[in-house]
Design a protein around this motif. Structure first.
Motif, PDB file in Angstrom:
ATOM      1  N   UNK A 151       0.740  -1.211  -0.111  1.00 25.79           N
ATOM      2  CA  UNK A 151       0.118   0.040   0.058  1.00 25.79           C
ATOM      3  C   UNK A 151       0.834   1.221  -0.019  1.00 25.79           C
ATOM      4  N   UNK A 152       0.451   2.312  -0.539  1.00 30.43           N
ATOM      5  CA  UNK A 152       1.261   3.548  -0.532  1.00 30.43           C
ATOM      6  C   UNK A 152       0.277   4.651  -1.605  1.00 30.43           C
ATOM      7  N   UNK A 205      11.342  -2.550  -4.161  1.00 20.94           N
ATOM      8  CA  UNK A 205      12.251  -3.387  -3.023  1.00 20.94           C
ATOM      9  C   UNK A 205      11.706  -2.958  -1.791  1.00 20.94           C
ATOM     10  N   UNK A 206      11.269  -1.850  -1.400  1.00 23.61           N
ATOM     11  CA  UNK A 206      10.860  -1.833   0.005  1.00 23.61           C
ATOM     12  C   UNK A 206       9.449  -1.420   0.177  1.00 23.61           C
ATOM     13  N   UNK A 207       8.610  -1.446  -1.089  1.00 27.28           N
ATOM     14  CA  UNK A 207       7.338  -1.006  -1.163  1.00 27.28           C
ATOM     15  C   UNK A 207       6.473  -2.244  -1.687  1.00 27.28           C
ATOM     16  N   UNK A 208       7.043  -3.084  -2.538  1.00 28.22           N
ATOM     17  CA  UNK A 208       6.149  -3.975  -3.110  1.00 28.22           C
ATOM     18  C   UNK A 208       5.596  -3.451  -4.257  1.00 28.22           C
ATOM     19  N   UNK A 209       4.705  -4.162  -4.885  1.00 32.10           N
ATOM     20  CA  UNK A 209       3.942  -3.619  -6.056  1.00 32.10           C
ATOM     21  C   UNK A 209       2.779  -3.084  -5.593  1.00 32.10           C
ATOM     22  N   UNK A 210       2.622  -1.447  -5.883  1.00 30.45           N
ATOM     23  CA  UNK A 210       1.587  -0.695  -5.355  1.00 30.45           C
ATOM     24  C   UNK A 210       0.931  -0.064  -6.477  1.00 30.45           C
ATOM     25  N   UNK A 211       0.804  -1.003  -7.462  1.00 36.05           N
ATOM     26  CA  UNK A 211       0.099  -0.486  -8.705  1.00 36.05           C
ATOM     27  C   UNK A 211       0.154   1.091  -9.072  1.00 36.05           C
ATOM     28  N   UNK A 212      -0.908   1.594  -9.198  1.00 36.17           N
ATOM     29  CA  UNK A 212      -0.794   3.152  -9.444  1.00 36.17           C
ATOM     30  C   UNK A 212       0.092   4.108  -8.699  1.00 36.17           C
ATOM     31  N   UNK A 213       0.393   3.647  -7.410  1.00 36.10           N
ATOM     32  CA  UNK A 213       1.100   4.237  -6.390  1.00 36.10           C
ATOM     33  C   UNK A 213       2.577   4.289  -6.816  1.00 36.10           C
ATOM     34  N   UNK A 214       3.044   3.193  -7.680  1.00 35.24           N
ATOM     35  CA  UNK A 214       4.479   2.558  -7.680  1.00 35.24           C
ATOM     36  C   UNK A 214       5.431   3.668  -8.375  1.00 35.24           C
TER      37      UNK A 214
END
Length: 324
Positions: A172-173, A275-284
């Motif tokens: 998430x993010x 690496x530090x957030x994973x896959x956050x889709x539209x936030x990546x």
């Protein structure tokens, strides 16, 4: 010289003028996932590059993350006044509810003008770049001057933590940028491509869980994204060698590395958040941009290629000059 009749007094080219981001405090490590499914840290890193991802609290929705990212932007750029923002675009696949929009909740929370346009954009992992393209169009229409573009997701709320192949990926993010009218445009070229025949390779099921055919998505991305990036550069009369930074959707570090290998692009030019957030889709992509901005990697005048790709199967690319 007489003023041209019907021409607005404000400028009509677009540039990015401010940026902010937010990730929730709770972290899901690879060791945490080892207690849920048959996996381990080494396997996850080897396959995806992901070391951790962030998880929204039970009482945090996508709108909360989006609002926090905007507050970070306003804090870092005190000259920006929320009351001057006249359009808000939120790219998300995980809105708080079908309606009202996340964008309308952001408008109320930050005190943006009541006359603001407020719209959610659903284009999955290509959503943030798509929203930037729309923001550019709104400014070029000479109807809007300051457009807030946000990518925000709470994917952990729709992750199936019994599915070993997907639960290791998502986090998430939120990230936000301000796109505003300028006398010299920084948006140089854009493109988009959708293959709806592959749309069900990544989808949200009836029980509100992410379902993904990772192998097919990987093959699609490797066979199409490199050509899309080359097209983006060609449209602007530019080259891979002149590119300062490549910011693809952070789906999987190994996928990004494979795309760059096919482009013959050095890894040193990649900005990623996976690496530090994973896959956050539209936030990546905005998360990667803001991390690089905070680290001093982004300098005004640098040439950036942003490229989102994912469910749809949809791609959106944008070539721009960094102007902060």
């Amino acid at each position: 010289m007489a003023k041209e009749i019907g021409k607005p007094a404000f400028l009509s080219e677009a540039r990015i003028s401010a940026i902010g981001s937010y990730v929730p405090e709770q972290v899901i490590t690879n060791a945490d996932l080892e207690t849920l499914v048959d996996t381990d840290h080494e396997w996850i890193v080897r396959r995806t590059g992901i070391e951790q991802r962030h998880k929204a609290a039970d009482d945090q929705s996508t709108s909360h993350l989006a609002i926090a990212a905007v507050h970070d932007l306003l804090y870092k750029f005190p000259a920006v006044s929320a009351s001057d923002i006249d359009a808000i675009l939120v790219a998300t696949t995980t809105p708080d509810m079908p309606f009202p929009s996340v964008a309308s909740q952001v408008q109320q929370a930050i005190g943006a003008a009541s006359g603001s346009l407020a719209v959610d954009v659903s284009a999955a992992c290509a959503g943030f770049v798509t929203a930037l393209q729309l923001a550019n169009g709104l400014i070029l229409s000479r109807s809007f001057r300051k457009v807030l573009v946000i990518g925000a997701e709470t994917l952990t709320k729709i992750t199936d933590y019994t599915d070993r192949s997907t639960c290791i990926l998502f986090g998430d993010g939120a990230g936000a940028v301000l796109v505003e009218a300028a006398d010299q445009g920084a948006f140089l070229s854009s493109n988009a491509n959708t293959d709806g025949s592959g749309g069900m390779q990544v989808y949200c099921s009836a029980d509100n869980k992410i379902v993904q055919n990772g192998r097919e998505v990987y093959k699609w991305a490797l066979s199409t994204v490199p050509g899309g990036v080359r097209d983006l550069l060609q449209k602007a009369g530019s080259t891979l060698e002149s590119l300062d930074w490549f910011i693809p959707h952070s789906a999987n570090l190994r996928m990004i590395e494979a795309i760059c290998e096919r482009l013959d692009m050095p890894a040193e030019k990649i900005l990623q958040s996976v690496v530090s957030n994973g896959n956050t889709s539209a936030a990546s992509i905005p998360l990667a941009l803001d991390a690089a901005y905070r680290q001093g990697k982004l300098q005004s005048g640098q040439l950036l290629a942003l490229y989102g790709f994912g469910s749809g199967l949809t791609q959106s690319g944008l070539l721009l000059r960094w102007t902060i």
